[in-house]
Design a protein around this motif. Structure first.
Motif, PDB file in Angstrom:
ATOM      1  N   ILE A  57       0.845  -1.203   0.000  1.00  0.00           N
ATOM      2  CA  ILE A  57       0.000   0.000   0.000  1.00  0.00           C
ATOM      3  C   ILE A  57       0.874   1.243   0.000  1.00  0.00           C
ATOM      4  CG2 ILE A  57      -1.662   1.348   1.357  1.00  0.00           C
ATOM      5  CD1 ILE A  57      -2.762  -1.447   2.315  1.00  0.00           C
ATOM      6  N   ASP A  96      -4.484  -2.323  -5.861  1.00  0.00           N
ATOM      7  CA  ASP A  96      -5.504  -1.717  -6.708  1.00  0.00           C
ATOM      8  C   ASP A  96      -6.903  -1.801  -6.105  1.00  0.00           C
ATOM      9  OD1 ASP A  96      -3.755  -1.163  -9.071  1.00  0.00           O
ATOM     10  OD2 ASP A  96      -3.518  -3.345  -8.968  1.00  0.00           O
ATOM     11  N   GLU A  97      -7.193  -2.891  -5.396  1.00  0.00           N
ATOM     12  CA  GLU A  97      -8.505  -3.094  -4.779  1.00  0.00           C
ATOM     13  C   GLU A  97      -8.341  -3.556  -3.344  1.00  0.00           C
ATOM     14  OE1 GLU A  97     -11.263  -5.747  -6.692  1.00  0.00           O
ATOM     15  OE2 GLU A  97     -11.174  -4.650  -8.587  1.00  0.00           O
ATOM     16  N   PHE A  98      -9.288  -3.135  -2.510  1.00  0.00           N
ATOM     17  CA  PHE A  98      -9.318  -3.509  -1.102  1.00  0.00           C
ATOM     18  C   PHE A  98     -10.651  -4.194  -0.831  1.00  0.00           C
ATOM     19  CE2 PHE A  98      -6.519   0.004  -1.653  1.00  0.00           C
ATOM     20  CZ  PHE A  98      -5.512  -0.134  -0.716  1.00  0.00           C
ATOM     21  N   LEU A 156      -4.552   8.125   1.083  1.00  0.00           N
ATOM     22  CA  LEU A 156      -4.847   7.286  -0.066  1.00  0.00           C
ATOM     23  C   LEU A 156      -6.351   7.309  -0.280  1.00  0.00           C
ATOM     24  CD1 LEU A 156      -3.930   5.199  -2.182  1.00  0.00           C
ATOM     25  CD2 LEU A 156      -4.215   3.453  -0.433  1.00  0.00           C
ATOM     26  N   LEU A 191      -9.898   6.299  -1.706  1.00  0.00           N
ATOM     27  CA  LEU A 191     -10.536   5.076  -2.169  1.00  0.00           C
ATOM     28  C   LEU A 191     -11.982   5.377  -2.537  1.00  0.00           C
ATOM     29  CD1 LEU A 191      -9.309   2.605   0.599  1.00  0.00           C
ATOM     30  CD2 LEU A 191      -8.300   2.974  -1.652  1.00  0.00           C
ATOM     31  N   LYS A 192     -12.513   4.574  -3.452  1.00  0.00           N
ATOM     32  CA  LYS A 192     -13.908   4.699  -3.865  1.00  0.00           C
ATOM     33  C   LYS A 192     -14.605   3.375  -3.579  1.00  0.00           C
ATOM     34  CE  LYS A 192     -16.770   5.236  -7.954  1.00  0.00           C
ATOM     35  NZ  LYS A 192     -16.782   5.383  -9.410  1.00  0.00           N
ATOM     36  N   ARG A 234     -15.927  -3.416  -0.924  1.00  0.00           N
ATOM     37  CA  ARG A 234     -14.903  -3.439  -1.976  1.00  0.00           C
ATOM     38  C   ARG A 234     -14.594  -2.015  -2.398  1.00  0.00           C
ATOM     39  NH1 ARG A 234     -16.228  -5.121  -7.914  1.00  0.00           N
ATOM     40  NH2 ARG A 234     -14.411  -4.209  -8.896  1.00  0.00           N
ATOM     41  N   TYR A 235     -13.335  -1.649  -2.259  1.00  0.00           N
ATOM     42  CA  TYR A 235     -12.874  -0.304  -2.606  1.00  0.00           C
ATOM     43  C   TYR A 235     -11.822  -0.389  -3.717  1.00  0.00           C
ATOM     44  CZ  TYR A 235     -14.827   1.259   1.874  1.00  0.00           C
ATOM     45  OH  TYR A 235     -15.663   1.531   2.912  1.00  0.00           O
ATOM     46  N   GLU A 236     -11.797   0.633  -4.560  1.00  0.00           N
ATOM     47  CA  GLU A 236     -10.733   0.798  -5.545  1.00  0.00           C
ATOM     48  C   GLU A 236     -10.012   2.089  -5.259  1.00  0.00           C
ATOM     49  OE1 GLU A 236     -12.636   0.700  -9.387  1.00  0.00           O
ATOM     50  OE2 GLU A 236     -12.789  -1.485  -9.365  1.00  0.00           O
ATOM     51  N   ARG A 237      -8.757   2.126  -5.627  1.00  0.00           N
ATOM     52  CA  ARG A 237      -8.002   3.383  -5.501  1.00  0.00           C
ATOM     53  C   ARG A 237      -8.570   4.406  -6.471  1.00  0.00           C
ATOM     54  NH1 ARG A 237      -1.842   2.122  -6.323  1.00  0.00           N
ATOM     55  NH2 ARG A 237      -2.618   2.874  -8.282  1.00  0.00           N
TER      56      ARG A 237
END
Length: 184
Positions: free
Chosen positions: A129, A135-137, A162, A164-165, A180-183
């Protein structure tokens, strides 16, 4: 470019100690589906030693419930990388060791064709990180406050926030929330 996906269980108060949670079939199924999107797993030594040989043995014996047995089968068929300076040799033909140049090795892996790359644990993902490589969380938040135990990202140091969306959320039958998050 292949995605590097991070998945972990956490409590409402940020504890990520796996011994503090009672897993359910829905959680096992969630992580199985996540691994079905990958063809490679990268772990640090501690997480690797928690997962191997336990899950490969479970895949052979099929002695667990249906959800766990299904997870074991998917896990066992994936190629694995363990990042460690203390391990010199592995008796596991599914696993490759990385000792040095971790950032460069991960960047090379992301450039290769294939499905997503999965990672878990705490220390290794924190480093990934910090380098901006995740890329995804995928966070499965358990509806519990444990009050003690290892905290997620407590030792991580970021130069800046950082962003996240949130791209998906699901309430599991156990009451856990899969986020589920994406940067950005």
């Amino acid at each position: 470019m292949r995605k590097l996906i991070y998945g972990i269980n956490i409590s409402l108060d940020g504890c990520c100690d796996h011994t503090k949670f009672s897993g359910g079939d829905d959680i096992q199924d969630y992580f199985r589906k996540l691994l079905e999107e990958a063809d490679l797993i990268i772990y640090g030594r501690k997480t690797y030693e928690l997962m191997v040989p336990f899950w490969p043995e479970a895949a052979k014996t099929q002695h667990m419930n249906e959800a766990a047995n299904s997870f074991a089968k998917v896990f066992t068929n994936l190629k694995r990388i363990v990042v460690s300076r203390s391990i010199d040799h592995l008796d596991d033909d599914q696993t490759t060791l990385i000792h040095d140049n971790l950032r460069e090795e991960i960047l090379k892996l992301k450039q290769k064709p294939g499905k997503s790359i999965s990672t878990g644990g705490v220390e290794l993902p924190a480093q990934l990180i910090e380098w901006g490589l995740i890329d995804e969380f995928h966070m499965v938040v358990h509806p519990t406050i444990v009050g003690q135990g290892r905290r997620l990202f407590s030792e991580m140091s970021l130069q800046e926030n950082l962003g996240l969306k949130l791209v998906a959320s699901e309430t599991l039958s156990s009451g856990c929330m899969a986020l589920r998050y994406e940067r950005i």
